[in-house]
Design a protein around this motif. Sequence first.
Motif, mmCIF file in Angstrom:
data_model
loop_
_atom_site.group_PDB
_atom_site.id
_atom_site.type_symbol
_atom_site.label_atom_id
_atom_site.label_comp_id
_atom_site.label_asym_id
_atom_site.label_seq_id
_atom_site.Cartn_x
_atom_site.Cartn_y
_atom_site.Cartn_z
ATOM 1 N N TYR A 90 0.834 -1.131 0.076
ATOM 2 C CA TYR A 90 0.100 0.032 0.080
ATOM 3 C C TYR A 90 0.731 1.389 0.032
ATOM 4 N N SER A 126 -8.202 -2.075 5.285
ATOM 5 C CA SER A 126 -9.524 -1.162 5.843
ATOM 6 C C SER A 126 -9.398 0.301 5.423
ATOM 7 N N ASP A 127 -10.426 0.946 5.510
ATOM 8 C CA ASP A 127 -10.251 2.309 5.265
ATOM 9 C C ASP A 127 -9.503 2.928 6.536
ATOM 10 N N GLN A 128 -9.929 2.623 7.553
ATOM 11 C CA GLN A 128 -9.082 2.898 8.872
ATOM 12 C C GLN A 128 -7.449 2.666 8.834
ATOM 13 N N LYS A 180 -5.687 2.368 5.879
ATOM 14 C CA LYS A 180 -5.258 3.254 5.053
ATOM 15 C C LYS A 180 -5.215 4.559 5.491
ATOM 16 N N ARG A 181 -6.265 5.080 6.175
ATOM 17 C CA ARG A 181 -6.205 6.434 6.692
ATOM 18 C C ARG A 181 -4.742 6.634 7.439
ATOM 19 N N ASP A 185 -1.984 6.849 5.380
ATOM 20 C CA ASP A 185 -1.706 7.884 4.556
ATOM 21 C C ASP A 185 -1.322 9.044 5.472
#
Length: 146
Positions: free
Chosen positions: A10, A81-83, A85-86, A89
């Motif tokens: 990622y 998961s979106d969490q 990834k955040r 990021d």
Amino acid sequence: MTSIIDVAAYILQRCGSMTTMKLQKLAFYSQAESLAHSGRSLFPEDFQAWRGGPVSVELYVRHRGMFLIREGALTGTKELSDQEKRLIDSVCSSLAGLTGNQLSSRIHGEDPWREARAGLPQTASYTTKITKDSIRDYYSRNPVCI
């Protein structure tokens, strides 16, 4: 559970090609950010206190012999998961502008790596594990993302 390979893939997808040293350090700081904020590991793999900074052996095996690693060179097996990834990021937004050497220098001044090295000369080979507890404790008091 997410693996370090999933996280590294990622990071490469998000940031593009980079040195393997930089990838190792961004993965380390992603783990530190997760441990500091949630108390949970982002991935189960550990880091060792190599002379250049923290290294995950599992990730090292995948990029051994490379200096530069390109997007797509690692394939994760789990969608983050979106969490997750955040969180990654946030680390990349804060630190991806630094070189691998700059990240390594930063880590050399931080307790988890220094304590695992136990005062050995910088050139000494030493592969003691950096504990997740030491990472969580230090980065809870000293934020990764400034």
